[in-house]
Write an enzyme that holds these catalytic residues in place. Structure first.
Site, mmCIF file in Angstrom:
data_model
loop_
_atom_site.group_PDB
_atom_site.id
_atom_site.type_symbol
_atom_site.label_atom_id
_atom_site.label_comp_id
_atom_site.label_asym_id
_atom_site.label_seq_id
_atom_site.Cartn_x
_atom_site.Cartn_y
_atom_site.Cartn_z
ATOM 1 N N HIS A 121 48.297 40.590 50.451
ATOM 2 C CA HIS A 121 47.773 41.921 50.783
ATOM 3 C C HIS A 121 47.306 41.965 52.241
ATOM 4 O O HIS A 121 47.597 42.919 52.958
ATOM 5 C CB HIS A 121 46.572 42.276 49.885
ATOM 6 C CG HIS A 121 46.867 42.362 48.424
ATOM 7 N ND1 HIS A 121 46.125 41.691 47.478
ATOM 8 C CD2 HIS A 121 47.813 43.048 47.731
ATOM 9 C CE1 HIS A 121 46.588 41.978 46.269
ATOM 10 N NE2 HIS A 121 47.622 42.776 46.386
ATOM 11 N N LYS B 57 43.380 48.949 32.979
ATOM 12 C CA LYS B 57 43.506 47.546 33.371
ATOM 13 C C LYS B 57 42.157 46.858 33.339
ATOM 14 O O LYS B 57 41.192 47.335 33.925
ATOM 15 C CB LYS B 57 44.069 47.466 34.807
ATOM 16 C CG LYS B 57 45.566 47.428 34.843
ATOM 17 C CD LYS B 57 46.022 47.024 36.249
ATOM 18 C CE LYS B 57 47.527 47.109 36.382
ATOM 19 N NZ LYS B 57 47.970 46.903 37.767
ATOM 20 N N ARG C 86 57.682 42.236 46.789
ATOM 21 C CA ARG C 86 57.882 40.783 46.762
ATOM 22 C C ARG C 86 59.285 40.498 46.249
ATOM 23 O O ARG C 86 60.257 40.730 46.945
ATOM 24 C CB ARG C 86 56.812 40.129 45.874
ATOM 25 C CG ARG C 86 55.444 40.085 46.523
ATOM 26 C CD ARG C 86 54.345 39.813 45.541
ATOM 27 N NE ARG C 86 54.216 40.924 44.605
ATOM 28 C CZ ARG C 86 53.313 41.011 43.648
ATOM 29 N NH1 ARG C 86 52.467 40.019 43.468
ATOM 30 N NH2 ARG C 86 53.239 42.060 42.875
ATOM 31 N N SER D 48 47.694 38.467 42.588
ATOM 32 C CA SER D 48 46.299 38.392 42.144
ATOM 33 C C SER D 48 46.234 37.685 40.794
ATOM 34 O O SER D 48 45.345 36.876 40.531
ATOM 35 C CB SER D 48 45.702 39.792 42.010
ATOM 36 O OG SER D 48 45.733 40.455 43.244
#
Ligand code: ADP
Length: 159
Positions: free
Chosen positions: A18, A42, A91, A129
Site C-alpha cells: 500500500h 468484514k 497484484r 494484509s
C-alpha cells in the site's frame, strides 16, 4: 480545480505494498485521500481509528496525503469531497476480475469518476494484509512487509 484521488481499502493493516502505491501516486495529484473502509461485513483486526492512525504515521513524509474513514459508498464520499479518481492496486491476475467488476459498477453509478489501476511493484506484489496477519499470528517475522509502526502495533494487539 484541484485533482483529488481517493485510494479506498480495508488497510487492516497498511502494508509496504500500500505504501508503495501511495508513494507512487502522490506526485500525480494535488491531494490523495487514503480512505479506510468501515465495512460492517468484514471482521477487522484493527478498528478504523487504529488503521487510520497507522496509515498517518506510515505516510507522514507525504504532505499531500490525508487519511479518512467512511462507511458507505466510495463514490458518495468522492462526490462530497470533489474527488475525481479512484486508485486501486493490482497484484496478481486474481485481483483483476474483482477490480474490473468494481470499476464497472462504480462507472455505472458515478460515470464522472475514473478508476486508475496501478500495478504492484515486483518487490511487493505478494504482500497482503491477510498474509501479514497470518504470519503475525504464527510468530513469523514482519520486517520489510509492513512499516515499523505496524510491527509494533501488531505485537501489542496479539499479545
Ligand atoms: P480491500 O479489502 O478493499 O481489497 P485492501 O486493504 O486489501 O482493501 O487493499 C486496498 C487496495 O490495495 C486494493 O486495490 C488492493 O488490490 C491493493 N493492494 C493490496 N496489497 C497490495 C500490494 N502488495 N501491492 C499493491 N497493491 C496492493
Amino acid at each position: 480545480m484541484s485533482k483529488i484521488a481517493v485510494y479506498p481499502g480495508s488497510f487492516d493493516p497498511i502494508t509496504m505494498g500500500h505504501v508503495d502505491i501511495i508513494n507512487r501516486i502522490s506526485p500525480l495529484y494535488d491531494e490523495v485521500i487514503v480512505l479506510v473502509a468501515n465495512s460492517a461485513q468484514k471482521q477487522s483486526l484493527f478498528t478504523s481509528e487504529e488503521r487510520k492512525d497507522l496509515i498517518e504515521k506510515s505516510l507522514s513524509h507525504l504532505k499531500n496525503v490525508k487519511v479518512d474513514f467512511f462507511q458507505g459508498l466510495t463514490t458518495d464520499y468522492m462526490k462530497k469531497h470533489n474527488a475525481q479518481v479512484i486508485v486501486r492496486g493490482l497484484r496478481a491476475v486474481v485481483d483483476f476480475e474483482y477490480e474490473m467488476t468494481m470499476a464497472n459498477m462504480n462507472k455505472k453509478i458515478a460515470p464522472e469518476l475514473e478508476t486508475l489501476l496501478v500495478f504492484a511493484s515486483p518487490e511487493y506484489y505478494y504482500i497482503s494484509s491477510r498474509g501479514v496477519k497470518e504470519l503475525a499470528l504464527n510468530g513469523g517475522p514482519l520486517n520489510g512487509l509492513v512499516p515499523e509502526v505496524v510491527i509494533e502495533a501488531m505485537a501489542k494487539k496479539l499479545k
